[in-house]
Design a protein around this motif. Sequence first.
Motif, PDB file in Angstrom:
ATOM      1  N   ASN A 230     -34.074 -65.147  11.873  1.00  0.00           N
ATOM      2  CA  ASN A 230     -34.462 -64.028  11.010  1.00  0.00           C
ATOM      3  C   ASN A 230     -34.050 -64.287   9.565  1.00  0.00           C
ATOM      4  OD1 ASN A 230     -35.533 -62.264  13.009  1.00  0.00           O
ATOM      5  ND2 ASN A 230     -33.458 -61.657  13.601  1.00  0.00           N
ATOM      6  N   SER A 231     -32.837 -64.804   9.387  1.00  0.00           N
ATOM      7  CA  SER A 231     -32.325 -65.023   8.022  1.00  0.00           C
ATOM      8  C   SER A 231     -31.102 -65.939   8.067  1.00  0.00           C
ATOM      9  CB  SER A 231     -31.929 -63.679   7.387  1.00  0.00           C
ATOM     10  OG  SER A 231     -30.786 -63.160   8.053  1.00  0.00           O
ATOM     11  N   SER A 232     -30.799 -66.516   6.891  1.00  0.00           N
ATOM     12  CA  SER A 232     -29.579 -67.344   6.761  1.00  0.00           C
ATOM     13  C   SER A 232     -28.776 -66.837   5.566  1.00  0.00           C
ATOM     14  CB  SER A 232     -29.945 -68.807   6.472  1.00  0.00           C
ATOM     15  OG  SER A 232     -30.455 -69.424   7.612  1.00  0.00           O
ATOM     16  N   ARG A 233     -27.494 -67.141   5.528  1.00  0.00           N
ATOM     17  CA  ARG A 233     -26.678 -66.825   4.351  1.00  0.00           C
ATOM     18  C   ARG A 233     -25.469 -67.755   4.304  1.00  0.00           C
ATOM     19  NH1 ARG A 233     -27.383 -62.081   4.469  1.00  0.00           N
ATOM     20  NH2 ARG A 233     -28.806 -62.405   6.213  1.00  0.00           N
ATOM     21  N   GLU A 234     -24.944 -67.909   3.084  1.00  0.00           N
ATOM     22  CA  GLU A 234     -23.705 -68.682   2.910  1.00  0.00           C
ATOM     23  C   GLU A 234     -22.554 -67.686   3.028  1.00  0.00           C
ATOM     24  OE1 GLU A 234     -24.074 -71.924   2.508  1.00  0.00           O
ATOM     25  OE2 GLU A 234     -26.251 -71.582   2.442  1.00  0.00           O
ATOM     26  N   VAL A 235     -21.538 -68.063   3.750  1.00  0.00           N
ATOM     27  CA  VAL A 235     -20.360 -67.179   3.857  1.00  0.00           C
ATOM     28  C   VAL A 235     -19.106 -67.976   3.500  1.00  0.00           C
ATOM     29  CG1 VAL A 235     -21.260 -65.489   5.496  1.00  0.00           C
ATOM     30  CG2 VAL A 235     -20.303 -67.643   6.351  1.00  0.00           C
ATOM     31  N   LYS A 236     -18.110 -67.240   3.089  1.00  0.00           N
ATOM     32  CA  LYS A 236     -16.854 -67.862   2.645  1.00  0.00           C
ATOM     33  C   LYS A 236     -15.762 -67.600   3.675  1.00  0.00           C
ATOM     34  CE  LYS A 236     -17.714 -68.730  -1.984  1.00  0.00           C
ATOM     35  NZ  LYS A 236     -18.881 -69.510  -1.605  1.00  0.00           N
ATOM     36  N   LYS A 237     -14.794 -68.499   3.690  1.00  0.00           N
ATOM     37  CA  LYS A 237     -13.618 -68.326   4.547  1.00  0.00           C
ATOM     38  C   LYS A 237     -13.072 -66.904   4.384  1.00  0.00           C
ATOM     39  CE  LYS A 237      -9.225 -70.495   5.549  1.00  0.00           C
ATOM     40  NZ  LYS A 237      -7.965 -70.275   5.206  1.00  0.00           N
ATOM     41  N   GLY A 238     -12.820 -66.213   5.493  1.00  0.00           N
ATOM     42  CA  GLY A 238     -12.274 -64.859   5.437  1.00  0.00           C
ATOM     43  C   GLY A 238     -13.326 -63.768   5.509  1.00  0.00           C
ATOM     44  N   TYR A 247     -15.612 -60.933  13.861  1.00  0.00           N
ATOM     45  CA  TYR A 247     -15.486 -62.391  13.680  1.00  0.00           C
ATOM     46  C   TYR A 247     -15.122 -62.715  12.240  1.00  0.00           C
ATOM     47  CZ  TYR A 247     -16.213 -67.393  13.820  1.00  0.00           C
ATOM     48  OH  TYR A 247     -16.018 -68.737  13.751  1.00  0.00           O
ATOM     49  N   GLU A 248     -14.085 -63.515  12.053  1.00  0.00           N
ATOM     50  CA  GLU A 248     -13.676 -63.936  10.710  1.00  0.00           C
ATOM     51  C   GLU A 248     -14.041 -65.399  10.496  1.00  0.00           C
ATOM     52  OE1 GLU A 248      -9.644 -62.853   9.511  1.00  0.00           O
ATOM     53  OE2 GLU A 248      -9.577 -64.605   8.192  1.00  0.00           O
ATOM     54  N   ILE A 249     -14.763 -65.650   9.399  1.00  0.00           N
ATOM     55  CA  ILE A 249     -15.209 -67.017   9.086  1.00  0.00           C
ATOM     56  C   ILE A 249     -13.997 -67.902   8.774  1.00  0.00           C
ATOM     57  CG2 ILE A 249     -16.501 -68.387   7.371  1.00  0.00           C
ATOM     58  CD1 ILE A 249     -18.380 -66.882   9.222  1.00  0.00           C
ATOM     59  N   LYS A 250     -13.956 -69.073   9.405  1.00  0.00           N
ATOM     60  CA  LYS A 250     -12.781 -69.949   9.277  1.00  0.00           C
ATOM     61  C   LYS A 250     -12.881 -70.875   8.065  1.00  0.00           C
ATOM     62  CE  LYS A 250     -11.854 -69.815  14.228  1.00  0.00           C
ATOM     63  NZ  LYS A 250     -13.126 -69.287  14.759  1.00  0.00           N
ATOM     64  N   GLU A 251     -14.108 -71.306   7.751  1.00  0.00           N
ATOM     65  CA  GLU A 251     -14.293 -72.107   6.523  1.00  0.00           C
ATOM     66  C   GLU A 251     -15.686 -71.845   5.976  1.00  0.00           C
ATOM     67  OE1 GLU A 251     -15.290 -76.454   8.198  1.00  0.00           O
ATOM     68  OE2 GLU A 251     -13.398 -75.627   8.946  1.00  0.00           O
ATOM     69  N   ASP A 252     -15.888 -72.070   4.667  1.00  0.00           N
ATOM     70  CA  ASP A 252     -17.190 -71.802   4.043  1.00  0.00           C
ATOM     71  C   ASP A 252     -18.294 -72.488   4.848  1.00  0.00           C
ATOM     72  OD1 ASP A 252     -15.399 -70.851   2.260  1.00  0.00           O
ATOM     73  OD2 ASP A 252     -16.162 -71.967   0.508  1.00  0.00           O
ATOM     74  N   CYS A 253     -19.367 -71.765   5.107  1.00  0.00           N
ATOM     75  CA  CYS A 253     -20.446 -72.377   5.894  1.00  0.00           C
ATOM     76  C   CYS A 253     -21.729 -71.552   5.788  1.00  0.00           C
ATOM     77  CB  CYS A 253     -20.050 -72.498   7.369  1.00  0.00           C
ATOM     78  SG  CYS A 253     -19.766 -70.913   8.164  1.00  0.00           S
TER      79      CYS A 253
END
Length: 333
Positions: A230-238, A247-253
């Motif tokens: 459906n969609s993508s996004r960049e997320v940052k650690k935390g 869910y907490e992002i562990k590293e930028d991805c």
Amino acid sequence: MAYITLNKNNFFNNLDIITNKTKTKDKVALVLKDNAYGHGLIEVATMAKEYGITKAVVRCQVEADAIKDFFDYVLVLAEIPSLKSDKIRYTVNDIKTIKEFPRGTKVELKVDTLMHRNGVDISEVEEAISLIKEQRLILEAVFTHHRSADELTSEYFTQNENFKEVKKIVLECGFTNIKFHSANSASLMRYDNFDEDMARVGIAAYGCLQSEACDVSGFKAVLSLTAIKNSSREVKKGDRVGYGATYEIKEDCTISNYDFGYADGFFRSLSNNYVTPHHKELIGKISMDNSSFIAKEDELLIFSDARVVAQNIQTISYEILTALKPYIKRVIK
Ligand SMILES: *Cc1c(COP(=O)(O)O)cnc(C)c1O
């Protein structure tokens, strides 16, 4: 839309193993209940016919009507018909219901040999047979069902002994060409020398049989599920993802959201607890119509073996498969 792929080679591979046990295709009654274990009733009936399967087992009249042109024989497990039919046989699950079947209906008598779920008691077999005669029904077969053929206990043998007794009672009632069957997938695979008239095979044909009591290594899962991005996004650690921020992002991805959610049959209890066959991690809560993964692909293979999914949430592949909604497109490959 997310779609299901049915692997015909795998299905035929499984049917080869099964017919190797029954020795003939005619003794295989393929269980197609509940949308063919979620695989798609018409799709599986089409493939089964191509393979040469002539018998099918379903749950109800609607399913029987949908597939009766594909097979010579259809057994309905749990519905009393309003009209008799040449091709369709109906199960007598309770002695009290015999008078509800229309005259001339072909029936099969289910006998309770230990499971204590459906069927007449062994002590009621004679009486059931005379009621069936009185109602002018055509008794074609007597059958039973195993409660633990997939486990290494003595119960399997106890039920076989009980069913032998049933056969004796039935034959003593003067029937000569009555048929007998008791084997489901796990039971069939335990035979060295299959000698019954038919086996009712479901999960093994779909490649998801699990049992400690027989060799299941050759079976290959037929169904896989692919979802669309459906969609993508960049997320940052935390950063936190999804309902309840579980869910907490562990590293930028990069993460993406795919169109397969709990309304489609993706169990919500898998939230934060699933990795795809290509090692893409499911993150956050599964939503109604979608779920998020650490992934970028336009199409994501969610699973290719329901047994793996089932294991994560302590259930069985049957539940994972039958939860898949009928509106999901099925593609035969
Ligand atoms: C569902 C069912 C089967 C098939 O069982 P599998 O374990 O899937 O092979 C056979 N017989 C009856 C009566 C059933 O309800």
